[in-house]
Every structure is written in C-alpha cells, then in structure tokens.
Design a protein around this motif. Structure first.
Motif, PDB file in Angstrom:
ATOM      1  N   TYR A 261      -2.208  -3.757   2.144  1.00  0.00           N
ATOM      2  CA  TYR A 261      -1.016  -4.591   1.955  1.00  0.00           C
ATOM      3  C   TYR A 261      -0.982  -5.657   3.041  1.00  0.00           C
TER       4      TYR A 261
ATOM      5  N   CYS B 182       1.165  15.234   1.265  1.00  0.00           N
ATOM      6  CA  CYS B 182       1.056  14.540   2.554  1.00  0.00           C
ATOM      7  C   CYS B 182       0.860  15.528   3.691  1.00  0.00           C
TER       8      CYS B 182
ATOM      9  N   ARG C 179      -2.311   1.593  10.176  1.00  0.00           N
ATOM     10  CA  ARG C 179      -2.941   2.543   9.253  1.00  0.00           C
ATOM     11  C   ARG C 179      -1.915   3.511   8.672  1.00  0.00           C
ATOM     12  N   VAL C 180      -2.027   3.757   7.364  1.00  0.00           N
ATOM     13  CA  VAL C 180      -1.090   4.659   6.680  1.00  0.00           C
ATOM     14  C   VAL C 180      -1.623   6.093   6.748  1.00  0.00           C
TER      15      VAL C 180
ATOM     16  N   GLY D 265       3.845   5.161   5.133  1.00  0.00           N
ATOM     17  CA  GLY D 265       3.285   3.901   4.634  1.00  0.00           C
ATOM     18  C   GLY D 265       4.373   2.920   4.256  1.00  0.00           C
TER      19      GLY D 265
ATOM     20  N   VAL E 236      -1.404  -3.597   6.389  1.00  0.00           N
ATOM     21  CA  VAL E 236      -1.141  -2.157   6.256  1.00  0.00           C
ATOM     22  C   VAL E 236      -2.292  -1.545   5.461  1.00  0.00           C
ATOM     23  N   ASP E 237      -3.135  -0.782   6.155  1.00  0.00           N
ATOM     24  CA  ASP E 237      -4.337  -0.228   5.529  1.00  0.00           C
ATOM     25  C   ASP E 237      -4.039   1.162   4.962  1.00  0.00           C
ATOM     26  N   ASP E 238      -3.930   1.237   3.644  1.00  0.00           N
ATOM     27  CA  ASP E 238      -3.588   2.503   2.987  1.00  0.00           C
ATOM     28  C   ASP E 238      -4.848   3.074   2.347  1.00  0.00           C
TER      29      ASP E 238
ATOM     30  N   TYR F  72      -1.809   6.357  -0.443  1.00  0.00           N
ATOM     31  CA  TYR F  72      -0.591   7.175  -0.414  1.00  0.00           C
ATOM     32  C   TYR F  72       0.594   6.464  -1.082  1.00  0.00           C
ATOM     33  N   ILE F  73       0.772   5.163  -0.767  1.00  0.00           N
ATOM     34  CA  ILE F  73       2.028   4.493  -1.127  1.00  0.00           C
ATOM     35  C   ILE F  73       2.265   4.490  -2.638  1.00  0.00           C
TER      36      ILE F  73
ATOM     37  N   TYR G  11      -1.146  -7.535  -2.021  1.00  0.00           N
ATOM     38  CA  TYR G  11      -1.739  -6.188  -2.132  1.00  0.00           C
ATOM     39  C   TYR G  11      -3.114  -6.331  -2.755  1.00  0.00           C
TER      40      TYR G  11
END
Ligand code: EPZ
Length: 419
Positions: A4, A116, A368-369, A375, A391-393, A397-398, A418
């Motif tokens: 993101y 999670c 980092r997520v 996240g 935002v590195d997912d 997860y998101i 994204y």
C-alpha cells in the motif's frame, strides 16, 4: 502479497457504507452446516477469509454461490472427511467447523486453526467443553479428531469469555441431547448474530449477548431455505472513524446495529471528536485532539475491543501528552509499536502496557504488516504522516478482513494506492 502506498496530509470527508462483519459471517458459515437446506447470507463481506471458509465448506460437500455481498450455501448433502490445508491453517474461525460437524454427523477431523499471530491462542476451552459433552478427542501433531454418537447437554463454565469457544460450544450443543448452559459466555454482537440464525433454523437458544447462554439440542435440522443479513463490521467502522480522528475531517459511516459502536467511539469523544448518531449511521468530526487519553484497557465486550487497540495506538501517537494502553486479551498484540516508532512515534512497551508520548507529527516510512488490525493501523498512520508511507503487507493480512480499504479511504479523500 500486497503493498500500500499512502501519501499523508489529506483530511477525510464524506460517507461510506460499512461492510458485513468478518467475525460474524465466519461463524454463520460454520452454522450453515447444521441446516439440511439453503442458507442465504446477505451483506456478506467479500474478503479473503470468506473465500477460505467457503473452500472448507466445499471440501465438506456443500455447494456455494458467492456474488459480491450475497453468499448462498447448500448443505443438504455433505460428505464428511478430514479437512486441513491452507484454508484451515489461515483462518482461526475454521475451528468452528468442529462444533458444527459434531452436531451434524458426530465426527470431525480438522487441522489446527491459524489466524493472526497475536499470541499463543490455545484451544483448550473448546475441547475441554466438548469432552464434558461426551466427545472423545484425539490430538495429533497437526490436528485433532473428535467423535461422539450423541453428545449430552451439560453446564459449562468458561474460565474466560472466549468468543470462539462460546461459538463452538453453541454449535456443538445444537446437536446434543438435552440442555446445554454456558456460564461465563462471551457477549459479542457477532454471537448474537449467530444465535439469530440458529433460531431461524428452529433451534431454541436463549441468552445471547449475556454471559449465560442456554441451548436446547435437536437432531436433523431441516430449516429449509433460511435467509439472514450479516451485521455490520464494528471493527471496520471503528477503523474508519479512527482514521478520521488521526487525519482530521468529518466522515459518516452507514452501519446497522449502532449500540455496538459505543465502546469504540467513546475514546474519540474523550479526545475531543464530535460524535453524532442517526438511525443507521454515525458521524465523526475531528478538527484537533486534546491532551492524552489517560488509560484505555482492552476487555471482552462490551469493553474496549482488542481488535481496535492497534488503530487506537495510531491515533494516540500524535495526541499531545501521555496516553496509556493496557492489552489484556492477547499477549503479543503490540507489533506495530516498532513500526510506528520508525515513523517518529514515542512508545514505551512494558509487558502488556504501552505508554505513548504524543509527538507533533509522524513522517512517512517503509513499514511492515504483522497482523490484520495492525496493518489497518499502519494505513491510518500513513494517512496522517508527513510524506509517503509504504505499507508492506507481504502475507496479505489486510484484505483478509477489509473488503475495500483502498477504495473507501480514496472515496473519503485519502491518497492511497495498492499493488
Ligand atoms: C475472536 O478470536 C476474534 N476472531 C478476534 O478477532 C478477536 O480479537 C477475539 O475474538 C477477541 O475478541 C474471530 O471472531 C474470527 P478468544 P478468538 O477465544 O475467538 C484465550 C480479528 O482481528 N483462549 O476470545 O480466537 C486466548 O488465548 C481477530 O478480527 C484460551 O486461553 O479469541 C485469548 O487470550 C483477531 N483458550 C483470549 O482467550 C481457548 O480455548 C480471547 O480469545 C480460547 C481462547
């Protein structure tokens, strides 16, 4: 894998429709196994966890139709068999299949649930209760087998109001002989939603939303075709409200079941935001936030939800003064503190306490997520930071829980992309 790109600085304005609840629809999908007919779920969120759960139901012989926010499950014929793999290991709520299958066919063999990594997340409450109902349980390294021809209803005292254990016991008890009473039950709105569906199947269940729930078992539910509308996702609604507080602005969230928002929106009122309520919406207006929040403690419903703790942290890091968060539900739910510190936040963690000293503003960073709600909280931080945040997912997860976080924040004036 998802990344993101968030450009901070825009205030948020506008209106958004809140999706159906992830933590309501997953137990509802497990419950559909009880109904030898069609279960139609409206307002179903189009998220990855629903797709994982659908795969599990298909592996058990259900037929599924999913069209955006409509989910139809035909569980007339099921073919019980061992279930495992990515769908089970990714989704914590996959464990609810156990209670439903014990009720329907008296047997289940299922891999260990995932979810999670916010703590150890044991399942002892679930299986202790099953054993008390007469279920024989064999634990393997990577899963568990449960069997019982006819469970017996009994009185179960939960040591802690576990959401999943309450839901699993309710599902199993629908097929037990006689009455099951759960003392110390969880009171979450998602459990009330589950019991509403079970009542439509013809099951006698009382006390949902209180700490004492009573279920009268019955065999062979042919509820016929049942339709149900999933309650709104209070955590998604809270996430957007907290984003409006952090980035400033005025947003309206259309949502059913407003009373469940109280413990989530109260902290924003204490911080100086204006909260207004209509029949099917709430409105958050925030121009500035006063000094720190004192102390917020996460607790089972109707307390402040642990699922909003990370998002609250993303708000408090730029609130003047000191704020304290106490995380009482999960032992590893401060992952984002280190990531927010990279953005300039001042947070001290000691055991389950986080002490936050507000700073003027955050600066954009690569972060980092590590979990679903963390996240979303990092996206909030990016929306209010100076400059660009990536935002590195990496584990995706998101979008396991948020149907369209990019589209929603874009519609509200946020600058987010994204890939
Ligand atoms: C549900 O998880 C939610 N997930 C979680 O949301 C939520 O954080 C949690 O409830 C608490 O509200 C779903 O509904 C799919 P618990 P669950 O059993 O059922 C301990 C999200 O982001 N415990 O209420 O797994 C456990 O370790 C997710 O949407 C036992 O010790 O939570 C924890 O400390 C994250 N033994 C506490 O109870 C057990 O057998 C609460 O867990 C079960 C739980």
């Amino acid at each position: 894998m998802a990344v993101y790109y968030v450009e901070g600085g825009n205030c948020l304005f506008g209106e958004c429709e809140i999706q159906g609840s992830k933590n309501a629809v997953l137990p509802l999908m497990a419950a559909a196994l009880l109904n030898e007919g069609y279960t139609v779920l409206h307002n179903c969120p189009n998220i990855k966890d629903v797709h994982y759960m659908s795969d599990i139901l298909c592996d058990l012989g259900c037929k599924i139709w999913h069209d955006k926010n409509l989910l139809i499950i035909d569980a007339t014929e099921i073919s019980p068999g061992a279930i495992g793999g990515e769908s089970v290991s990714n989704v914590r709520a996959s464990i609810l299949i156990a209670g439903a299958m014990l009720s329907r066919v008296g047997h289940v063999m299922i891999g260990l649930p995932g979810g999670c990594r916010i703590g150890e997340r044991p399942t002892d409450f679930h299986f202790d209760a099953f054993e008390k109902m007469g279920v024989s349980i064999i634990h393997y390294e990577d899963g568990v087998e449960c069997e019982c021809d006819r469970m017996k209803g009994c009185e179960i005292n939960l040591p802690f109001p576990s959401v999943g254990a309450t839901e699993n016991i309710i599902l199993a008890a629908t097929g037990a002989e006689g009455i099951t009473i759960i003392n110390g039950a969880a009171r979450e709105p998602e459990i009330v939603d589950l019991c509403l569906l079970l009542q439509q199947f013809g099951i006698l269940v009382e006390g949902a939303g209180t700490s004492r729930i009573t279920i009268k078992g019955s065999k062979g539910l042919t509820g016929g075709d049942v339709a149900h509308s999933v309650i709104s996702d209070r955590i998604v609604a809270g996430t957007y409200a907290y984003a409006a507080a952090a980035a400033k602005g005025c947003i309206t969230c259309k949502i059913n079941n407003l009373p469940m928002m109280e413990s989530i929106l109260n902290p924003l009122s204490l911080l100086g935001c204006k909260i207004e309520y209509g029949n099917d919406y709430f409105k958050v207006t925030c121009h500035e936030m006063h000094n720190g929040l004192g102390s917020i403690v996460t607790a089972p419903y109707p307390g402040f939800p642990t699922d909003m703790q990370s998002q609250l942290m993303s708000v408090l890091v730029t609130v003047p003064g000191k704020s304290v968060i106490e995380e009482n539900i999960f032992e590893k739910r401060y992952h984002i503190a280190g990531e927010l510190a990279k953005m300039g936040a001042c947070i001290h963690i000691k055991n389950d306490i986080a002490v936050i000293e507000g700073v003027d503003c955050l600066h954009g960073e690569n972060v980092r997520v590590c979990d679903l709600r963390g996240g979303a909280a990092l996206i909030i931080a990016g929306l209010c930071a100076k400059g660009a945040t990536v935002v590195d997912d990496a584990f995706g997860y998101i979008d396991r829980g948020y149907e369209n976080i990019v589209g929603d924040f874009t519609r509200l004036g946020g600058c987010i992309q994204y890939e």
